[in-house]
Enzyme design. Structure first.
Site, PDB file in Angstrom:
ATOM      1  N   ARG A  90      32.397  -1.407  11.695  1.00 50.90           N
ATOM      2  CA  ARG A  90      33.173  -0.168  11.739  1.00 50.90           C
ATOM      3  C   ARG A  90      33.378   0.215  13.208  1.00 50.90           C
ATOM      4  O   ARG A  90      32.406   0.464  13.922  1.00 50.90           O
ATOM      5  CB  ARG A  90      32.422   0.937  10.996  1.00 50.90           C
ATOM      6  CG  ARG A  90      33.056   2.293  11.063  1.00 50.90           C
ATOM      7  CD  ARG A  90      32.282   3.303  10.205  1.00 50.90           C
ATOM      8  NE  ARG A  90      32.834   4.632  10.350  1.00 50.90           N
ATOM      9  CZ  ARG A  90      32.332   5.583  11.132  1.00 50.90           C
ATOM     10  NH1 ARG A  90      31.230   5.370  11.831  1.00 50.90           N
ATOM     11  NH2 ARG A  90      32.911   6.756  11.214  1.00 50.90           N
ATOM     12  N   HIS A 133      37.737   8.880  16.619  1.00 48.08           N
ATOM     13  CA  HIS A 133      36.315   9.152  16.829  1.00 48.08           C
ATOM     14  C   HIS A 133      36.207   9.981  18.118  1.00 48.08           C
ATOM     15  O   HIS A 133      35.646   9.542  19.105  1.00 48.08           O
ATOM     16  CB  HIS A 133      35.529   7.844  16.900  1.00 48.08           C
ATOM     17  CG  HIS A 133      34.059   7.974  16.626  1.00 48.08           C
ATOM     18  ND1 HIS A 133      33.401   7.257  15.647  1.00 48.08           N
ATOM     19  CD2 HIS A 133      33.106   8.742  17.210  1.00 48.08           C
ATOM     20  CE1 HIS A 133      32.110   7.571  15.652  1.00 48.08           C
ATOM     21  NE2 HIS A 133      31.906   8.470  16.600  1.00 48.08           N
ATOM     22  N   GLU A 178      33.804  12.446  11.377  1.00 47.78           N
ATOM     23  CA  GLU A 178      33.072  13.700  11.571  1.00 47.78           C
ATOM     24  C   GLU A 178      33.912  14.833  12.152  1.00 47.78           C
ATOM     25  O   GLU A 178      33.665  15.275  13.286  1.00 47.78           O
ATOM     26  CB  GLU A 178      31.847  13.477  12.461  1.00 47.78           C
ATOM     27  CG  GLU A 178      30.883  12.436  11.922  1.00 47.78           C
ATOM     28  CD  GLU A 178      29.552  12.419  12.667  1.00 47.78           C
ATOM     29  OE1 GLU A 178      29.403  13.159  13.653  1.00 47.78           O
ATOM     30  OE2 GLU A 178      28.662  11.669  12.250  1.00 47.78           O
ATOM     31  N   ASN A 307      28.113  10.297   6.869  1.00 49.40           N
ATOM     32  CA  ASN A 307      27.198  10.027   7.972  1.00 49.40           C
ATOM     33  C   ASN A 307      26.000  10.945   7.804  1.00 49.40           C
ATOM     34  O   ASN A 307      26.162  12.166   7.687  1.00 49.40           O
ATOM     35  CB  ASN A 307      27.858  10.315   9.332  1.00 49.40           C
ATOM     36  CG  ASN A 307      28.958   9.315   9.655  1.00 49.40           C
ATOM     37  OD1 ASN A 307      29.213   8.392   8.879  1.00 49.40           O
ATOM     38  ND2 ASN A 307      29.602   9.499  10.798  1.00 49.40           N
ATOM     39  N   TYR A 309      22.077  11.873   9.196  1.00 46.07           N
ATOM     40  CA  TYR A 309      20.997  11.704  10.169  1.00 46.07           C
ATOM     41  C   TYR A 309      19.756  12.511   9.813  1.00 46.07           C
ATOM     42  O   TYR A 309      18.646  12.073  10.023  1.00 46.07           O
ATOM     43  CB  TYR A 309      21.490  12.060  11.584  1.00 46.07           C
ATOM     44  CG  TYR A 309      22.442  11.005  12.114  1.00 46.07           C
ATOM     45  CD1 TYR A 309      21.964   9.874  12.758  1.00 46.07           C
ATOM     46  CD2 TYR A 309      23.812  11.110  11.920  1.00 46.07           C
ATOM     47  CE1 TYR A 309      22.810   8.882  13.208  1.00 46.07           C
ATOM     48  CE2 TYR A 309      24.677  10.119  12.373  1.00 46.07           C
ATOM     49  CZ  TYR A 309      24.172   9.007  13.016  1.00 46.07           C
ATOM     50  OH  TYR A 309      25.011   8.019  13.446  1.00 46.07           O
ATOM     51  N   GLU A 387      27.461   5.991   8.637  1.00 48.34           N
ATOM     52  CA  GLU A 387      26.564   6.059   9.796  1.00 48.34           C
ATOM     53  C   GLU A 387      25.205   6.550   9.357  1.00 48.34           C
ATOM     54  O   GLU A 387      25.097   7.476   8.543  1.00 48.34           O
ATOM     55  CB  GLU A 387      27.066   7.034  10.871  1.00 48.34           C
ATOM     56  CG  GLU A 387      28.071   6.469  11.811  1.00 48.34           C
ATOM     57  CD  GLU A 387      28.491   7.469  12.886  1.00 48.34           C
ATOM     58  OE1 GLU A 387      27.648   8.257  13.356  1.00 48.34           O
ATOM     59  OE2 GLU A 387      29.691   7.449  13.230  1.00 48.34           O
TER      60      GLU A 387
END
Ligand code: FCB
Length: 486
Positions: A90, A133, A178, A307, A309, A387
């Site tokens: 990606r 991005h 994002e 994504n 985290y 991600e």
């Protein structure tokens, strides 16, 4: 590309947990963070080039001028990906390289991505392309950036330019990475480029990013109905510290609204939620939504990238153990949340990564389940983790190896959580570790290393870390090693 749908992981021997057939195991990176060659072959400034020059904006005044020099070393990097066995890579295209200053197409810039895609295909790696991005051409920022509605139309035109060049070879297209970061963190909080601190501009940016997404999806779909189109959102699990305390519940509602639902609802349901509108409508959202926008924004997509985290643990009461902490530099920023004053972020007492983020693998299972139930499942949209990864303070051993035990644990525990989600009936179709290489971690510069491959920035030498070797084995076996399998 056809991705086989398997509702549940295959039954396996007790200790080994296999990934369903067709599940993509890949890794990710982004243009500004790895390419370098910032002013080569016609590329002009993006907002990150300009922001990196603002005193105090980026740790050590680092910038992406050279980064991992991937622009020149992409062949070697693809060879590394092949060695690791990645099913898919990606990457993002740089708007400022493809259409410098947002102007006409730059053939040399386009040619770089064309060569990269060829190299990936020749190596048997599926290219997964992200159009944005975070690196808006600075010239467009000077015309108002994402706070200006016109940028959404420019984004559609840029998307079509990339498709002109790569549409014959790339099947999977993500519009935005994002948008929460490229609106709220960037225009409201000011921690990211362009560094504005303006609540109304942040809300306008969020809406215009969504509009740009919808316009690009419509235009690309019109070009080629078979394209696999989607968007990537960074989502969180916002939990109240005390589920019996109304103030904590309201804090969780606000963070969920201003982090997750502000994007999920317009994309999947064609409206902003009433509670969100009550909180942020008068602060600038109401002023920018025009008739017809939400129909465009909710144009059908094929894939949602999540994504993930860490989660949030929130309350209306200050924490004895607050989590808010680590700011990259002394430069003052403000909260990225437009209407979350009085919300406090507590620690759950979990281990933390080098970013100070709490490690909460099970949150990923929970998040995927919720997104599937409430959004992607009913819409028939495939779900991917685009991600997930961790920074740690890596050390190079005398033998040159990087024994990054914590990152390996992070990777395997999150993969295990995805298999838990699949076992529970949440179809998940792929996983991309962030990142293939150590790279320019935005306002943290080169201080934070997320890679499964170490980059020595002095020599540009690459070394596969132990976590990379562990991932290589997972990809080879299409299963988690027995020891980590729950
Ligand atoms: C995400 C970004 C990515 C990287 C990781 C650590 O928010 O998409 O570029 O910075 O965080």
């Amino acid at each position: 590309m056809t991705i086989t749908t398997h509702p549940a992981a295959e039954p396996t021997a007790a200790a080994v947990r296999r990934f369903p057939e067709g599940f993509l195991l890949g890794a990710a990176a982004a243009a500004y963070q790895i390419e370098g060659a910032a002013h080569k072959d016609g590329r002009t400034d993006s907002i990150w080039d300009a922001f990196s020059r603002v005193p105090g904006a980026v740790v050590n005044a680092d910038n992406g001028d050279v980064a991992c020099d991937h622009y020149h070393r992409y062949r070697d990097d693809v060879a590394l990906m092949r060695e690791l066995g990645l099913n898919a890579y990606r990457f993002s295209t740089s708007w400022a390289r493809v259409r410098p200053d947002g102007g006409p197409v730059n053939p040399k810039g386009v040619d770089f991505y064309s060569r990269l895609v060829d190299e990936l295909l020749e190596s048997g790696i599926t290219p997964w392309l992200t159009l944005y991005h975070w690196d808006l051409p600075q010239a467009l920022e000077e015309q108002g950036g994402w706070a200006n509605r016109d940028t959404a139309y420019r984004f559609r035109d840029y998307a079509l330019s990339v498709h002109d060049a790569l549409g014959d070879r790339v099947d999977i297209w993500t519009t935005l990475n994002e948008p929460w970061c490229s609106s709220f963190l960037s225009y409201t909080g000011g921690a990211h480029a362009p560094g504005r601190q303006d609540v109304a501009a942040g809300l306008a940016a969020a809406h215009h990013l969504l509009l740009g997404h919808g316009l690009a999806v419509q235009a690309l779909r019109e070009r080629d109905a078979s394209l696999d189109l989607g968007i990537t959102l960074n989502l969180t699990v916002a939990k109240p510290v005390d589920p019996a305390h109304p103030g904590d519940l309201d804090a969780a509602r606000r963070i969920d609204g201003q982090f997750n639902r502000v994007f999920l609802d317009p994309l999947f349901r064609g409206h902003y939620a009433d509670d969100l509108l009550a909180d942020v409508g008068p602060l600038g959202l109401d002023a920018v939504v025009q008739p017809g926008d939400l129909e465009v924004i909710s144009s059908p997509i094929d894939a949602l990238g999540v994504n993930y985290y860490h989660g949030e643990y929130v309350s209306d009461r200050p924490a004895a153990n607050p989590i808010e902490g680590q700011a990259p530099t002394d430069r003052p920023t403000r909260s990225p949340f437009p209407a979350a004053e009085g919300v406090h972020f507590h620690s759950q007492g979990l281990p933390r990564t080098g970013m100070g983020w709490e490690v909460q693998p099970d949150g990923l299972r929970e998040l995927l389940g919720r997104v599937h139930r409430e959004y992607t499942g009913p819409a028939g949209v495939r779900l991917f983790v685009t991600e997930n990864g961790a920074a740690y303070d890596d050390e190079v051993s005398p033998d040159g190896a990087v024994h990054d035990v914590e990152r390996t644990g992070f990777l395997l525990s999150h993969l295990s959580s995805i298999l838990d989600a699949i076992d529970e009936g949440t179809p998940v179709h792929g996983y991309f570790y962030w990142s293939i290489l150590d790279n320019f971690e935005w306002a943290w510069g080169y201080d934070k290393r997320f890679g499964i491959v170490r980059v020595d920035y002095e020599t540009q030498e690459r070394t596969i870390k132990d976590s990379g070797l562990a991932y290589q084995a997972v990809i080879r076996d299409r299963a988690l090693p027995a020891a980590s399998a729950r």
